[in-house]
Design an enzyme around this catalytic site. Structure first.
Site, PDB file in Angstrom:
ATOM      1  N   ASP A 125       6.977   2.349   2.563  1.00 34.05           N
ATOM      2  CA  ASP A 125       6.812   2.714   3.963  1.00 34.05           C
ATOM      3  C   ASP A 125       5.754   1.786   4.558  1.00 34.05           C
ATOM      4  O   ASP A 125       4.970   1.168   3.827  1.00 34.05           O
ATOM      5  CB  ASP A 125       6.375   4.177   4.055  1.00 34.05           C
ATOM      6  CG  ASP A 125       6.032   4.598   5.474  1.00 34.05           C
ATOM      7  OD1 ASP A 125       6.896   4.444   6.360  1.00 34.05           O
ATOM      8  OD2 ASP A 125       4.899   5.052   5.688  1.00 34.05           O
ATOM      9  N   ASP A 166       3.821   2.253   8.250  1.00 33.51           N
ATOM     10  CA  ASP A 166       2.742   2.939   8.961  1.00 33.51           C
ATOM     11  C   ASP A 166       2.181   4.084   8.122  1.00 33.51           C
ATOM     12  O   ASP A 166       2.903   4.998   7.730  1.00 33.51           O
ATOM     13  CB  ASP A 166       3.267   3.502  10.287  1.00 33.51           C
ATOM     14  CG  ASP A 166       3.824   2.426  11.201  1.00 33.51           C
ATOM     15  OD1 ASP A 166       3.039   1.641  11.727  1.00 33.51           O
ATOM     16  OD2 ASP A 166       5.059   2.381  11.355  1.00 33.51           O
ATOM     17  N   ASP A 221       3.822   8.034   2.575  1.00 29.02           N
ATOM     18  CA  ASP A 221       2.666   8.860   2.926  1.00 29.02           C
ATOM     19  C   ASP A 221       3.069  10.153   3.613  1.00 29.02           C
ATOM     20  O   ASP A 221       2.190  10.911   4.049  1.00 29.02           O
ATOM     21  CB  ASP A 221       1.730   8.084   3.866  1.00 29.02           C
ATOM     22  CG  ASP A 221       2.306   7.964   5.267  1.00 29.02           C
ATOM     23  OD1 ASP A 221       3.438   7.467   5.407  1.00 29.02           O
ATOM     24  OD2 ASP A 221       1.636   8.382   6.226  1.00 29.02           O
TER      25      ASP A 221
END
Length: 263
Positions: free
Chosen positions: A20, A22, A185
């Site tokens: 991922d 961001d 995240d």
């Protein structure tokens, strides 16, 4: 560094790592906040605090604008949402081409990415950010050479948490989902990975839509992406480790969509 044949996760070979962007590789929240506030100001909305914006990030521009409207108790028609999203993309793109951008890698993120790539594993960024912005960030911040593929939120028909972008990345890299590892995240990353049948590791410092990433039902929590090479090449991913996420499960795979761009 060890060869690809030695990379494994819990006894299974790993040939690709999907990251991922961001909240995982990069801290982009301030840029997103600035672009969002510039966009909504054009429509007479009050600014959204940067701390609140961090809780809105995760599912792409349209959802970001929708959540901003909900935060302010505003009705939002589809046409207005589309217009604000267009202006948000305009302002975000302008930031990327100026000295105003403050996006930066999280500590250890690019070093871990480099080591994984240099060891011979294929790497991909799978993000809900538009592909052109993800590619521009990788180039501007100097880690594009360690990324083999970028799958953006506009690459496939559906975004994370749907598994489609992850499956598309695996197909493009010619890697079976069972031989890939996702690093993220948020619950979007975990849900997408479970649906694709891909193991998933999470970092504790990301956005996760305002919830503590350490509560995610992933296979393991790592403090930094810099820890990833040791887990993959020293066999440390073979069992449950301290800080491992709870409630790990598996899901069914789904089809994949449109073409993705490679850096």
């Amino acid at each position: 560094m060890s060869s690809t044949s030695e990379a494994s996760w819990r006894g299974a070979p790993v040939h690709a790592v999907l990251f991922d962007l961001d909240g995982t590789l990069l801290d982009t929240a301030d840029d997103i906040s600035l672009a969002l506030n510039r966009a909504i100001a054009e429509f007479g909305w009050a600014p959204v605090a940067a701390s609140d914006t961090r809780t809105l990030i995760g599912r792409g521009g349209p959802t970001l604008v929708q959540r901003a409207a909900e935060l302010q108790g505003r009705p939002l028609e589809a046409a207005t949402q589309a217009a604000i999203v267009e202006r948000f993309f305009h302002h975000y793109g302008a930031l990327q081409g100026s000295d105003e951008s403050s996006a930066k890698p999280f500590p250890g993120a690019t070093e871990g990415l480099r080591q994984v790539h240099d060891a011979g594993l294929q790497t991909a960024i799978v993000t809900n950010k538009q592909q052109r912005f993800a590619i521009a960030l990788a180039q501007r911040l100097g880690f594009a050479a360690w990324v083999d593929l970028v799958v953006g939120g506009d690459t496939c028909v559906r975004r994370k948490p749907d598994p489609m972008p992850l499956l598309f990345a695996c197909e493009s890299l010619k890697v079976a989902p069972a031989s890939a590892l996702m690093v993220g995240d948020s619950i979007n990353d975990v849900t997408a990975a479970r649906g694709a049948g891909i193991a998933v590791v999470c970092v504790p410092y990301g956005y996760n839509e305002g919830m503590d990433p350490r509560t995610l039902p992933c296979d393991r929590i790592i403090d930094s992406i810099a820890e990833l090479p040791a887990l993959l090449f020293a066999g440390e991913g073979a069992g449950a480790g301290e800080g491992e996420g709870e409630g790990a499960g598996e899901g069914a795979a789904a089809g994949v969509g449109a073409d993705a761009g490679v850096r």
